[in-house]
Design a protein around this motif. Structure first.
Motif, PDB file in Angstrom:
ATOM      1  N   LEU A 171     -11.637  18.779  29.566  1.00 50.41           N
ATOM      2  CA  LEU A 171     -11.882  18.966  28.459  1.00 50.41           C
ATOM      3  C   LEU A 171     -12.832  20.166  28.394  1.00 50.41           C
ATOM      4  N   MET A 172     -12.930  20.867  29.246  1.00 43.62           N
ATOM      5  CA  MET A 172     -14.040  21.937  29.091  1.00 43.62           C
ATOM      6  C   MET A 172     -13.124  23.367  29.503  1.00 43.62           C
ATOM      7  N   SER A 173     -14.049  24.483  29.350  1.00 46.93           N
ATOM      8  CA  SER A 173     -13.121  26.310  29.603  1.00 46.93           C
ATOM      9  C   SER A 173     -12.764  26.141  31.102  1.00 46.93           C
ATOM     10  N   ILE A 174     -11.433  27.490  31.019  1.00 47.95           N
ATOM     11  CA  ILE A 174     -11.935  27.381  32.951  1.00 47.95           C
ATOM     12  C   ILE A 174     -12.448  28.398  33.171  1.00 47.95           C
ATOM     13  N   PRO A 175     -13.638  29.279  32.648  1.00 50.93           N
ATOM     14  CA  PRO A 175     -14.252  30.132  33.343  1.00 50.93           C
ATOM     15  C   PRO A 175     -15.854  29.147  33.377  1.00 50.93           C
ATOM     16  N   ALA A 176     -16.304  27.804  32.850  1.00 51.18           N
ATOM     17  CA  ALA A 176     -16.901  26.685  32.879  1.00 51.18           C
ATOM     18  C   ALA A 176     -16.548  26.273  34.025  1.00 51.18           C
ATOM     19  N   VAL A 177     -15.225  25.692  34.130  1.00 53.49           N
ATOM     20  CA  VAL A 177     -14.667  25.111  35.868  1.00 53.49           C
ATOM     21  C   VAL A 177     -15.027  25.640  36.698  1.00 53.49           C
ATOM     22  N   SER A 178     -14.337  27.369  36.428  1.00 51.71           N
ATOM     23  CA  SER A 178     -13.940  27.968  37.925  1.00 51.71           C
ATOM     24  C   SER A 178     -16.151  28.201  38.180  1.00 51.71           C
ATOM     25  N   GLN A 179     -16.890  28.526  37.537  1.00 46.49           N
ATOM     26  CA  GLN A 179     -18.374  28.716  38.223  1.00 46.49           C
ATOM     27  C   GLN A 179     -18.325  27.487  38.484  1.00 46.49           C
ATOM     28  N   HIS A 180     -18.149  25.875  38.592  1.00 44.04           N
ATOM     29  CA  HIS A 180     -18.630  24.674  39.390  1.00 44.04           C
ATOM     30  C   HIS A 180     -17.628  24.842  40.356  1.00 44.04           C
ATOM     31  N   LEU A 181     -16.375  25.043  40.327  1.00 47.59           N
ATOM     32  CA  LEU A 181     -15.589  25.141  41.836  1.00 47.59           C
ATOM     33  C   LEU A 181     -15.987  26.727  42.586  1.00 47.59           C
ATOM     34  N   ARG A 182     -16.596  27.411  42.183  1.00 50.44           N
ATOM     35  CA  ARG A 182     -17.420  28.641  42.707  1.00 50.44           C
ATOM     36  C   ARG A 182     -18.959  27.727  43.528  1.00 50.44           C
ATOM     37  N   LYS A 183     -19.326  26.956  42.759  1.00 49.01           N
ATOM     38  CA  LYS A 183     -20.652  26.610  43.514  1.00 49.01           C
ATOM     39  C   LYS A 183     -19.880  25.356  45.032  1.00 49.01           C
ATOM     40  N   LEU A 184     -19.120  24.894  44.791  1.00 49.00           N
ATOM     41  CA  LEU A 184     -18.052  23.587  45.571  1.00 49.00           C
ATOM     42  C   LEU A 184     -17.940  24.555  46.931  1.00 49.00           C
ATOM     43  N   LYS A 185     -17.284  26.115  46.519  1.00 46.06           N
ATOM     44  CA  LYS A 185     -16.754  26.394  47.751  1.00 46.06           C
ATOM     45  C   LYS A 185     -17.988  27.079  48.054  1.00 46.06           C
ATOM     46  N   ASP A 186     -19.280  27.840  47.362  1.00 42.81           N
ATOM     47  CA  ASP A 186     -19.761  28.389  48.381  1.00 42.81           C
ATOM     48  C   ASP A 186     -20.605  27.619  48.753  1.00 42.81           C
ATOM     49  N   GLY A 187     -20.861  25.792  48.760  1.00 38.26           N
ATOM     50  CA  GLY A 187     -21.580  25.000  49.771  1.00 38.26           C
ATOM     51  C   GLY A 187     -20.020  24.064  50.418  1.00 38.26           C
ATOM     52  N   SER A 188     -19.420  24.783  50.848  1.00 39.62           N
ATOM     53  CA  SER A 188     -18.073  24.778  51.655  1.00 39.62           C
ATOM     54  C   SER A 188     -17.955  23.218  51.508  1.00 39.62           C
ATOM     55  N   LEU A 189     -17.587  22.921  49.618  1.00 42.03           N
ATOM     56  CA  LEU A 189     -16.949  21.280  49.391  1.00 42.03           C
ATOM     57  C   LEU A 189     -15.974  21.483  49.921  1.00 42.03           C
ATOM     58  N   VAL A 190     -15.223  22.687  48.887  1.00 39.02           N
ATOM     59  CA  VAL A 190     -13.665  22.639  48.657  1.00 39.02           C
ATOM     60  C   VAL A 190     -13.321  23.316  49.583  1.00 39.02           C
ATOM     61  N   GLN A 191     -12.232  24.288  49.128  1.00 38.31           N
ATOM     62  CA  GLN A 191     -11.333  25.319  49.877  1.00 38.31           C
ATOM     63  C   GLN A 191     -10.055  25.390  48.942  1.00 38.31           C
ATOM     64  N   CYS A 192      -9.731  27.006  49.185  1.00 37.05           N
ATOM     65  CA  CYS A 192      -8.316  27.587  48.393  1.00 37.05           C
ATOM     66  C   CYS A 192      -7.396  28.017  48.870  1.00 37.05           C
ATOM     67  N   ARG A 193      -6.343  27.374  48.554  1.00 39.60           N
ATOM     68  CA  ARG A 193      -5.187  28.693  48.604  1.00 39.60           C
ATOM     69  C   ARG A 193      -4.670  29.047  48.073  1.00 39.60           C
ATOM     70  N   ARG A 194      -4.117  30.496  47.795  1.00 44.87           N
ATOM     71  CA  ARG A 194      -3.058  31.154  46.810  1.00 44.87           C
ATOM     72  C   ARG A 194      -1.294  30.572  47.040  1.00 44.87           C
TER      73      ARG A 194
END
Length: 119
Positions: A67-90
């Motif tokens: 129940l959050m905005s996409i930009p807010a979630v994106s910011q958290h995902l960016r931190k997790l990705k920068d910290g090597s906790l999550v990965q992404c694929r297109r």
């Protein structure tokens, strides 16, 4: 007021062994500390928990669930990705997020303590 240790003498071998033991795991402690720092945020911990169960989610899925905005979630995902906790694929035009393969074991052991009433 100065704190003073109440022991009658220092166990030098014990102290040396503790220092040696700590120095051997110092890099792992630094890694775990960084991981816990990132996961210490309620939203990011929720994202990690969801990814541990769903394997892959896009930012829109996470935003709807949390129940959050996409930009807010994106910011958290960016931190997790920068910290090597999550990965992404297109996947076409969608980016799917998942737990980073090298961190799955430690994350799942941390998240295993979270139990839900209905499983």
């Amino acid at each position: 007021m100065e704190k003073v240790c109440a022991r009658p003498f220092a166990d030098i071998p014990l102290l040396q062994a503790g220092k040696k033991r700590l120095s051997r795991v110092a890099p792992q402690i630094a890694t775990l500390s960084s991981l816990l720092d990132l996961a210490g945020n309620e939203v990011r911990l929720s994202i990690l928990y969801l990814l541990s169960h769903e394997k892959e989610l896009c930012v829109c899925d996470l935003a709807d669930i949390l129940l959050m905005s996409i930009p807010a979630v994106s910011q958290h995902l960016r931190k997790l990705k920068d910290g090597s906790l999550v990965q992404c694929r297109r996947k076409g035009q969608t980016i799917a997020y998942s737990l980073a393969a090298e961190k799955v074991g430690i994350l799942q052991s941390l998240l295993a303590g979270l139990q839900t009433r209905n499983g």
